[in-house]
Design an enzyme around this catalytic site. Structure first.
Site, PDB file in Angstrom:
ATOM      1  N   GLU A 128       0.962   3.988   1.818  1.00 16.43           N
ATOM      2  CA  GLU A 128       1.524   4.455   3.084  1.00 16.43           C
ATOM      3  C   GLU A 128       2.753   3.647   3.489  1.00 16.43           C
ATOM      4  O   GLU A 128       3.765   4.204   3.935  1.00 16.43           O
ATOM      5  CB  GLU A 128       0.455   4.368   4.196  1.00 16.43           C
ATOM      6  CG  GLU A 128      -0.773   5.213   3.936  1.00 16.43           C
ATOM      7  CD  GLU A 128      -1.897   4.461   3.254  1.00 16.43           C
ATOM      8  OE1 GLU A 128      -3.067   4.693   3.607  1.00 16.43           O
ATOM      9  OE2 GLU A 128      -1.613   3.619   2.379  1.00 16.43           O
ATOM     10  N   GLY A 133     -22.866   1.175 -29.652  1.00 13.82           N
ATOM     11  CA  GLY A 133     -23.638   2.206 -30.345  1.00 13.82           C
ATOM     12  C   GLY A 133     -24.990   2.492 -29.717  1.00 13.82           C
ATOM     13  O   GLY A 133     -25.221   2.217 -28.531  1.00 13.82           O
ATOM     14  N   PRO A 134     -25.902   3.045 -30.554  1.00 10.18           N
ATOM     15  CA  PRO A 134     -27.191   3.522 -30.049  1.00 10.18           C
ATOM     16  C   PRO A 134     -27.997   2.488 -29.274  1.00 10.18           C
ATOM     17  O   PRO A 134     -28.625   2.817 -28.269  1.00 10.18           O
ATOM     18  CB  PRO A 134     -27.919   3.939 -31.339  1.00 10.18           C
ATOM     19  CG  PRO A 134     -26.819   4.273 -32.294  1.00 10.18           C
ATOM     20  CD  PRO A 134     -25.703   3.324 -31.984  1.00 10.18           C
ATOM     21  N   LEU A 170      -9.992   0.792 -29.685  1.00 13.47           N
ATOM     22  CA  LEU A 170     -10.489   1.032 -28.326  1.00 13.47           C
ATOM     23  C   LEU A 170      -9.358   1.148 -27.321  1.00 13.47           C
ATOM     24  O   LEU A 170      -9.330   0.485 -26.286  1.00 13.47           O
ATOM     25  CB  LEU A 170     -11.472  -0.084 -27.915  1.00 13.47           C
ATOM     26  CG  LEU A 170     -12.714  -0.249 -28.791  1.00 13.47           C
ATOM     27  CD1 LEU A 170     -13.567  -1.402 -28.285  1.00 13.47           C
ATOM     28  CD2 LEU A 170     -13.531   1.035 -28.849  1.00 13.47           C
ATOM     29  N   SER A 205     -30.022   0.602 -24.018  1.00 11.28           N
ATOM     30  CA  SER A 205     -30.158  -0.447 -22.997  1.00 11.28           C
ATOM     31  C   SER A 205     -29.766   0.072 -21.622  1.00 11.28           C
ATOM     32  O   SER A 205     -30.457  -0.180 -20.621  1.00 11.28           O
ATOM     33  CB  SER A 205     -29.286  -1.649 -23.367  1.00 11.28           C
ATOM     34  OG  SER A 205     -29.751  -2.262 -24.553  1.00 11.28           O
ATOM     35  N   ALA A 239     -21.394  10.416 -29.270  1.00 10.04           N
ATOM     36  CA  ALA A 239     -20.939  11.358 -30.282  1.00 10.04           C
ATOM     37  C   ALA A 239     -22.116  11.617 -31.209  1.00 10.04           C
ATOM     38  O   ALA A 239     -22.628  10.695 -31.851  1.00 10.04           O
ATOM     39  CB  ALA A 239     -19.760  10.786 -31.059  1.00 10.04           C
ATOM     40  N   HIS A 270       0.828  -1.196   0.000  1.00  7.33           N
ATOM     41  CA  HIS A 270       0.000   0.000   0.000  1.00  7.33           C
ATOM     42  C   HIS A 270       0.870   1.255   0.000  1.00  7.33           C
ATOM     43  O   HIS A 270       2.041   1.223   0.380  1.00  7.33           O
ATOM     44  CB  HIS A 270      -0.930  -0.001   1.212  1.00  7.33           C
ATOM     45  CG  HIS A 270      -2.025  -1.008   1.116  1.00  7.33           C
ATOM     46  ND1 HIS A 270      -3.035  -1.124   2.049  1.00  7.33           N
ATOM     47  CD2 HIS A 270      -2.294  -1.968   0.181  1.00  7.33           C
ATOM     48  CE1 HIS A 270      -3.869  -2.088   1.708  1.00  7.33           C
ATOM     49  NE2 HIS A 270      -3.430  -2.627   0.580  1.00  7.33           N
TER      50      HIS A 270
END
Length: 287
Positions: free
Chosen positions: A51, A265-266, A195, A271, A149, A49
């Protein structure tokens, strides 16, 4: 001064981007006599971690110092020992933290051992920074951002309509800040996208490409698609069954994904919107 060092913790925490999820991104700065003594960050899931990384570098010099961290130190045994134990042993006099961690609060433990605790400091900023972690704990699912977009008259774009500046902003502030990107099979078939993050990452963003999630219940994605054949093919997850959005969120949670960017997409946007399972929507349109 507190805000300055908390912001530095966030900068350090970026070094863990893409490597620590579903744990939070955490940075740590130890200050003594007004100067920075050491710095550290959480670098990988299950690893040291922030710290403890900073305390190990400081050694005995940490005694009497002030420890800054963007997340309240943990007090429970997990894959690593409690950070509070190490802070107490090191003789730290003051701990300043950014955001409360209700899943593993260490403030009371530190105070009971004579350590001054200050915080939360800049909590909205620190929570936003780790919104995926907090969503998993508080909502039981990843944080969901829908990105659209659209044309200038706010209709679905069937071709590339955003500017270079918009694309760079989207890559740096959306793709690079999420664990995963999610698209439907139609997007992959139509555009064969990579992507990934292709903009200048800048000083605060680690070299991180998100996991790619492709919804393909009808097996439309071609086997030679970039997401299945490029050098990062191992970070692609293809979901071949149709499932409710809530079940999909559970699947992503099981895979350690704390935040997901829904790019389309759309039908995919629709959904998520109909399910009500999203936290934020970003719309980019042509000028």
């Amino acid at each position: 001064m507190h805000y300055h060092f908390i912001n530095r913790c966030l900068e350090l925490a970026e070094n863990g981007r893409g490597k620590v999820s579903p744990n939070p991104l955490v940075g740590c700065v130890i200050v003594k006599g007004g100067s920075v003594l050491t710095e550290g960050w959480h670098d990988e899931f299950g690893g040291t971690h922030a710290e403890i990384a900073a305390l190990r570098k400081a050694g005995d010099l940490a005694r009497g110092g002030t420890l800054y961290t963007n997340m309240e130190p943990c007090c429970k045994e997990g894959k690593q020992p409690p950070c509070t134990d190490a802070i107490i042993r090191a003789g730290i006099s003051t701990v300043v933290f950014g955001a409360r961690d209700k899943s593993n609060s260490g403030s009371n433990c530190l105070r009971q051992n004579g350590i001054e605790v200050i915080g939360p400091i800049a909590e909205p900023l620190c929570r936003r920074f780790n919104r995926g972690f907090f969503s998993l704990f508080e909502n039981g699912r990843p944080w969901v951002t829908i990105k659209k977009a659209l044309t200038k008259d706010m209709k679905v774009a069937h071709e590339h309509v955003t500017s270079q500046d918009q694309d760079e902003w989207s890559h740096m502030n959306l793709r690079a800040q999420h664990d995963a990107i999610l698209v439907g099979a139609g997007t992959v078939v139509a555009d064969d996208p990579e992507l990934n993050v292709r903009a200048d990452r800048g000083p605060r963003t680690a070299d991180h490409n998100p996991i790619r999630i492709v919804l393909d219940p009808n097996s439309k994605v071609l086997t030679d698609s970039k997401v299945l054949t490029d050098s990062d093919a191992d970070r692609t997850i293809v979901v071949n069954e149709k499932m409710p959005i809530l079940d999909l969120m559970e699947l992503l949670k099981e895979k350690g994904i704390s935040s997901v960017l829904v790019e389309g997409g759309p039908k995919v946007w629709e959904s998520f919107e109909e399910s009500g399972i999203y936290d934020e929507m970003v719309t980019l349109s042509s000028s």
